[in-house]
Design an enzyme around this catalytic site. Structure first.
Site, mmCIF file in Angstrom:
data_model
loop_
_atom_site.group_PDB
_atom_site.id
_atom_site.type_symbol
_atom_site.label_atom_id
_atom_site.label_comp_id
_atom_site.label_asym_id
_atom_site.label_seq_id
_atom_site.Cartn_x
_atom_site.Cartn_y
_atom_site.Cartn_z
ATOM 1 N N HIS A 222 60.625 -4.221 -34.478
ATOM 2 C CA HIS A 222 60.660 -5.644 -34.809
ATOM 3 C C HIS A 222 61.330 -6.495 -33.714
ATOM 4 O O HIS A 222 60.871 -7.578 -33.393
ATOM 5 C CB HIS A 222 61.373 -5.847 -36.153
ATOM 6 C CG HIS A 222 60.966 -7.095 -36.860
ATOM 7 N ND1 HIS A 222 60.897 -7.205 -38.223
ATOM 8 C CD2 HIS A 222 60.586 -8.315 -36.399
ATOM 9 C CE1 HIS A 222 60.506 -8.416 -38.551
ATOM 10 N NE2 HIS A 222 60.313 -9.105 -37.454
ATOM 11 N N ASP B 199 49.956 -9.238 -42.101
ATOM 12 C CA ASP B 199 51.063 -8.933 -41.207
ATOM 13 C C ASP B 199 52.387 -9.092 -41.940
ATOM 14 O O ASP B 199 52.782 -10.205 -42.284
ATOM 15 C CB ASP B 199 51.036 -9.864 -39.984
ATOM 16 C CG ASP B 199 52.153 -9.513 -39.025
ATOM 17 O OD1 ASP B 199 51.950 -8.594 -38.213
ATOM 18 O OD2 ASP B 199 53.251 -10.094 -39.124
ATOM 19 N N LYS C 232 57.039 -3.541 -39.824
ATOM 20 C CA LYS C 232 57.940 -3.500 -38.657
ATOM 21 C C LYS C 232 59.251 -2.813 -38.995
ATOM 22 O O LYS C 232 59.780 -2.997 -40.103
ATOM 23 C CB LYS C 232 58.208 -4.931 -38.165
ATOM 24 C CG LYS C 232 56.936 -5.703 -37.910
ATOM 25 C CD LYS C 232 57.133 -7.128 -37.458
ATOM 26 C CE LYS C 232 55.807 -7.878 -37.498
ATOM 27 N NZ LYS C 232 55.611 -8.668 -38.711
#
Ligand code: A2P
Length: 378
Positions: free
Chosen positions: A186, A123, A153
Site C-alpha cells: 500500500h 479497487d 493492499k
C-alpha cells in the site's frame, strides 16, 4: 381479464371555456387592483433570491456546464481500451470502482450498483475497513469469480514476513474469495506491528523482503499479480535493483488534474510499468474544483459528455487505469463510460494540467510523523 384505460378514472369537471373567458374579461375591467401586481413582484423577488445562489452553487460544483456552440452526440465518439494486459498475461479492466472513503452501510450498495452497471473491477484495501461489505455485495451479485478483478493492499503494519500471509488471508476471507487478482504494497512505508505509525526503518528502506514474501504467495496461488502503490521513481528503482522473480505489475498513485505527474507517467511507460490513478477527480476535497476547470467544461460541452467523464476519459487516454470513487448510483453509471477525446483537446487538457504547480490531495507524511516526505517532495 381485459383492462381499459378509462377504468378507475373519474372524469374531470368540464371547463366552460366561454364562461372562463368572460370571467377573465370582467377581471380585466377598469377597476384594476394594485395588489395582484404587488404579489407577483414579491413572488418574483423571492424566487430570484432562492434560485440565484442555488444555481451558483450547482455551477461551481461543475455539475452543470453552460454549453455554447455545437455539441456532439457522445454516441458518435470512439471508445477507449476497456482492458490492459499485464506482464502475467492477465487482462485488467481500465476503469474500476474505487472504494476508498466509501463508508460502511453505503459501500455495499455502491458495489451492487457498479456490478449491475457493468463494472468488473473493484479497487479496495484492508485499511479501507469495508472489505466485508464489499465481499457481501459481490456474493449477492452472483457474478462468477473469474469475471471479476479484485484488488487489495497490504497495510503498513503487516510487513513483518510472518504477518504478510495472515493479512492477505484476512482480506481474502472478508472478500469471500480464495485469491486476489492484484495485491499491492500500500505504501513504501513499514510500521512496527505495535505502536501506531511507528516506522520500521529497515523494511521502509528496503521493501525487498516484503516483495519476496508476496512472490511466494503468487506461487502459492493466493495472488495472481503483485504491485506497488505510492512509490516514486527512486523507490521503484530501489526495489527493482534486486533480482525479482515477478516485476511489479502496476504502481497505484494519485493522478488527477491537480497532480498529473507527467514525468512519472513517461518514465513508467518507458519502463513498462502500468500506473493506476487514484483520486482521479481530486477526491471529495477537490472534485468541485476539478469539474469546474474551464478546459474540462469546454471539452464536456463540445463532446456532449459530463465533466467527470472528460477527466476519467483523459486518465484512460493517458494510458492509465482509473479508479473513480462514488457511492451515488447515477455517478457510478456515468463514470464507467469513457470516450476518446479528440487529440487537440486531449493535448490542451494535458497542458492545462501541467501548467500549475503540482498539488497533492494525499500526503500522509506529516500525519504519520514520518521523518521524511514519503514522495521526496515529488
Ligand atoms: P460521491 O461518492 O458522493 O458520489 P475521486 O474518485 O477523485 O476520489 O473523487 C470522489 C469524489 O467525487 C466523491 O466525493 C464522489 O462523490 C465524487 N464524484 C464521483 N463521481 C462523480 C461524478 N460523476 N460527478 C460528480 N461528483 C462525483
Amino acid at each position: 381479464m381485459s383492462f381499459s384505460f378509462s377504468q378507475g378514472y373519474k372524469q374531470l369537471p368540464t371547463v366552460d371555456k366561454d364562461a372562463g373567458e368572460q370571467e377573465s374579461l370582467r377581471r380585466k375591467g377598469p377597476r384594476k387592483s394594485i395588489f395582484p401586481l404587488l404579489r407577483l413582484t414579491f413572488a418574483v423577488i423571492i424566487i430570484m433570491c432562492v434560485s440565484v445562489p442555488c444555481v451558483r452553487m450547482i455551477r461551481s460544483r461543475g455539475f452543470w456546464a453552460t454549453c455554447h456552440g455545437a455539441q456532439r452526440n457522445s454516441s458518435t465518439l470512439a471508445k477507449l481500451p476497456s482492458h490492459y494486459t499485464l506482464p502475467s498475461g492477465d487482462s485488467i479492466p481500465s476503469v474500476a470502482l474505487g472504494v476508498w472513503q466509501a463508508s460502511k452501510g453505503e459501500v455495499g450498495n455502491a458495489v451492487k450498483t457498479a456490478l449491475s452497471a457493468g463494472y468488473r473491477h473493484i479497487d479496495g484495501a484492508w485499511i479501507y475497513r469495508n472489505e466485508e461489505e464489499v465481499g457481501q455485495a459481490i456474493k449477492a451479485s452472483s457474478i462468477p469469480r473469474e469475471e471479476l478483478w479484485l484488488t487489495s493492499k497490504l497495510w503498513n503494519n503487516f510487513h513483518a514476513p510472518e504477518d504478510i500471509e495472515t493479512a492477505l488471508d484476512q482480506s481474502l476471507s472478508m472478500l469471500g474469495t480464495d485469491y486476489l487478482d492484484l495485491y499491492l504494497i500500500h505504501w513504501p512505508v513499514a510500521f512496527k506491528k505495535e505502536g501506531n505509525n511507528v516506522i520500521d526503518e529497515d523494511l521502509t528502506a528496503d521493501p525487498y523482503p516484503t516483495w519476496q514474501k508476496l512472490e511466494e504467495l503468487v506461487d502459492k496461488g493466493k495472488i495472481r499479480n503483485i504491485g506497488i502503490s505510492n512509490f516514486n521513481i527512486r523507490r521503484i528503482q530501489n526495489l527493482t535493483a534486486n533480482k525479482l522473480k515477478y516485476q511489479p505489475a502496476v504502481n497505484q498513485v494519485e493522478l488527477n488534474f491537480w497532480n498529473p505527474q507527467p514525468e512519472l507517467l513517461k518514465w513508467s511507460k518507458e519502463n513498462g510499468l502500468l500506473l493506476e490513478a487514484y483520486s482521479p477527480l481530486g477526491s471529495d476535497k477537490q472534485v468541485g474544483k476539478s469539474l469546474s476547470v474551464p478546459e474540462v467544461k469546454d471539452i464536456a460541452c463540445k463532446l456532449g459528455i459530463t465533466p467527470a467523464q472528460v477527466i476519467i476519459s483523459w486518465s484512460v487516454q493517458r494510458g492509465t487505469i482509473v479508479l473513480p470513487k462514488s457511492v451515488t448510483p447515477s455517478r457510478i453509471v456515468e463514470n464507467l463510460e469513457v470516450f476518446k477525446i479528440p487529440q487537440e483537446d486531449f493535448e490542451m487538457l494535458e497542458q492545462a494540467a501541467a501548467s500549475h504547480p503540482p498539488q497533492r490531495v494525499v500526503n500522509p507524511s506529516s500525519g504519520w510523523k514520518l521523518p521524511f516526505d514519503v514522495f521526496d517532495g515529488q
